[in-house]
Design an enzyme around this catalytic site. Structure first.
Site, PDB file in Angstrom:
ATOM      1  N   GLY A  60       0.760  -1.244   0.000  1.00 13.22           N
ATOM      2  CA  GLY A  60       0.000   0.000   0.000  1.00 13.22           C
ATOM      3  C   GLY A  60       0.789   1.292   0.000  1.00 13.22           C
ATOM      4  O   GLY A  60       0.206   2.368   0.116  1.00 13.22           O
ATOM      5  N   TRP A  62       2.397   2.816  -2.448  1.00 17.43           N
ATOM      6  CA  TRP A  62       2.063   3.678  -3.587  1.00 17.43           C
ATOM      7  C   TRP A  62       0.690   4.311  -3.387  1.00 17.43           C
ATOM      8  O   TRP A  62       0.473   5.459  -3.764  1.00 17.43           O
ATOM      9  CB  TRP A  62       2.115   2.890  -4.893  1.00 17.43           C
ATOM     10  CG  TRP A  62       3.506   2.749  -5.440  1.00 17.43           C
ATOM     11  CD1 TRP A  62       4.677   2.788  -4.737  1.00 17.43           C
ATOM     12  CD2 TRP A  62       3.864   2.556  -6.805  1.00 17.43           C
ATOM     13  NE1 TRP A  62       5.738   2.627  -5.584  1.00 17.43           N
ATOM     14  CE2 TRP A  62       5.282   2.478  -6.849  1.00 17.43           C
ATOM     15  CE3 TRP A  62       3.141   2.416  -7.980  1.00 17.43           C
ATOM     16  CZ2 TRP A  62       5.980   2.285  -8.054  1.00 17.43           C
ATOM     17  CZ3 TRP A  62       3.833   2.221  -9.175  1.00 17.43           C
ATOM     18  CH2 TRP A  62       5.236   2.163  -9.208  1.00 17.43           C
ATOM     19  N   ASP A  80      -4.981  -5.792  -5.699  1.00 15.92           N
ATOM     20  CA  ASP A  80      -3.878  -6.730  -5.523  1.00 15.92           C
ATOM     21  C   ASP A  80      -4.451  -8.107  -5.225  1.00 15.92           C
ATOM     22  O   ASP A  80      -5.541  -8.229  -4.637  1.00 15.92           O
ATOM     23  CB  ASP A  80      -2.943  -6.302  -4.390  1.00 15.92           C
ATOM     24  CG  ASP A  80      -1.550  -6.914  -4.541  1.00 15.92           C
ATOM     25  OD1 ASP A  80      -0.606  -6.161  -4.838  1.00 15.92           O
ATOM     26  OD2 ASP A  80      -1.408  -8.143  -4.393  1.00 15.92           O
ATOM     27  N   ASP A  96      -7.372 -11.466  -8.294  1.00 21.13           N
ATOM     28  CA  ASP A  96      -6.364 -11.802  -9.299  1.00 21.13           C
ATOM     29  C   ASP A  96      -6.674 -11.042 -10.588  1.00 21.13           C
ATOM     30  O   ASP A  96      -7.697 -11.289 -11.234  1.00 21.13           O
ATOM     31  CB  ASP A  96      -6.388 -13.313  -9.534  1.00 21.13           C
ATOM     32  CG  ASP A  96      -5.296 -13.790 -10.475  1.00 21.13           C
ATOM     33  OD1 ASP A  96      -4.706 -12.958 -11.194  1.00 21.13           O
ATOM     34  OD2 ASP A  96      -5.041 -15.007 -10.513  1.00 21.13           O
ATOM     35  N   ASP A 121       2.679  -1.907 -10.386  1.00 22.16           N
ATOM     36  CA  ASP A 121       3.884  -2.424  -9.734  1.00 22.16           C
ATOM     37  C   ASP A 121       3.751  -3.938  -9.574  1.00 22.16           C
ATOM     38  O   ASP A 121       4.361  -4.538  -8.688  1.00 22.16           O
ATOM     39  CB  ASP A 121       4.066  -1.746  -8.370  1.00 22.16           C
ATOM     40  CG  ASP A 121       5.517  -1.780  -7.882  1.00 22.16           C
ATOM     41  OD1 ASP A 121       6.423  -1.720  -8.733  1.00 22.16           O
ATOM     42  OD2 ASP A 121       5.739  -1.866  -6.665  1.00 22.16           O
ATOM     43  N   LYS A 161       6.098  -1.225 -13.885  1.00 25.25           N
ATOM     44  CA  LYS A 161       7.371  -1.881 -13.575  1.00 25.25           C
ATOM     45  C   LYS A 161       7.613  -3.009 -14.563  1.00 25.25           C
ATOM     46  O   LYS A 161       6.742  -3.853 -14.780  1.00 25.25           O
ATOM     47  CB  LYS A 161       7.358  -2.442 -12.151  1.00 25.25           C
ATOM     48  CG  LYS A 161       8.644  -3.196 -11.788  1.00 25.25           C
ATOM     49  CD  LYS A 161       8.731  -3.510 -10.313  1.00 25.25           C
ATOM     50  CE  LYS A 161       7.690  -4.515  -9.862  1.00 25.25           C
ATOM     51  NZ  LYS A 161       7.774  -4.779  -8.418  1.00 25.25           N
TER      52      LYS A 161
END
Length: 205
Positions: A60, A62, A80, A96, A121, A161
């Site tokens: 958490g 970000w 997430d 998911d 990310d 990322k």
């Protein structure tokens, strides 16, 4: 014995990491907060009033940065596969991202709102097989890019990322087709030995 030595070395490095110490002192959940801060200070992604989607949000940090910087008029939605303790003012969905039902729920929560910024990310659960892990990582990047392409408003931005390796250049090319400008960012908080970089897509075509 080798694994134990490696674990001890990692823990020693972690506890003595400047960014870990700063995160603990300043109330951020992970050192990754400083990666986003540095990129934001350069590229001004998190402006007041913006709508932000954070993919791969746990634990958490970000979300914390995004919530602070978009202000009370902004909105942050986070997703997430792992659980995440609540961040005040952040709408969190656990699920998911590769599953259609989870994607549909995330889109439902957007309620048709155009997104200013998509952050990703995400990283796969590591198998230990480098080629498999890299392929899974690129797949998550591709899913995030597709989401950004469909939900960003014109001129929107996408920060993702990516691990350098097999498939990296192909993904970079795919981003070039979606955004007018694609830049590579390697923040100081990203360890030098890490293959991770961040690709920033600016101005959705």
């Amino acid at each position: 014995m080798k694994r134990n030595k490696t674990s001890k070395a990692w823990m020693h490095e972690h506890l003595n990491d400047t960014y870990v110490q700063r995160a603990n002192a300043e109330g951020y959940r992970a050192r990754a907060a400083y990666k986003l801060m540095e990129i934001d200070e350069r590229d001004r992604l998190l402006r007041p009033g913006r709508v932000v989607v954070d993919l791969g949000a746990a634990p958490g940090s970000w979300c914390q940065v995004a919530r602070q910087r978009v202000g009370s008029d902004g909105r942050v939605l986070a997703l997430d596969i792992l659980p995440m303790d609540p961040v005040p003012g952040v709408d969190f969905l656990q699920g998911d991202f590769t599953e259609d039902a989870v994607l549909a729920e995330l889109e439902s929560r957007l309620a048709g709102a155009a997104v200013d910024l998509v952050l990703s990310d995400m990283a796969p659960n590591l198998s230990g097989v480098a080629t498999v892990d890299q392929a899974r990582s690129i797949y998550l990047c591709e899913l995030a890019l597709d989401f950004a392409r469909r939900h960003l408003k014109p001129g929107g931005q996408f920060l993702v990322k990516v691990f350098q390796g097999e498939g990296f250049m192909g993904f970079r090319k795919a981003m070039d087709e979606v955004f007018l400008s694609v830049q590579v960012r390697k923040p100081k908080a990203s360890r030098d030995r890490s293959a991770e970089v961040y690709l920033l897509g600016v101005d959705l075509r």
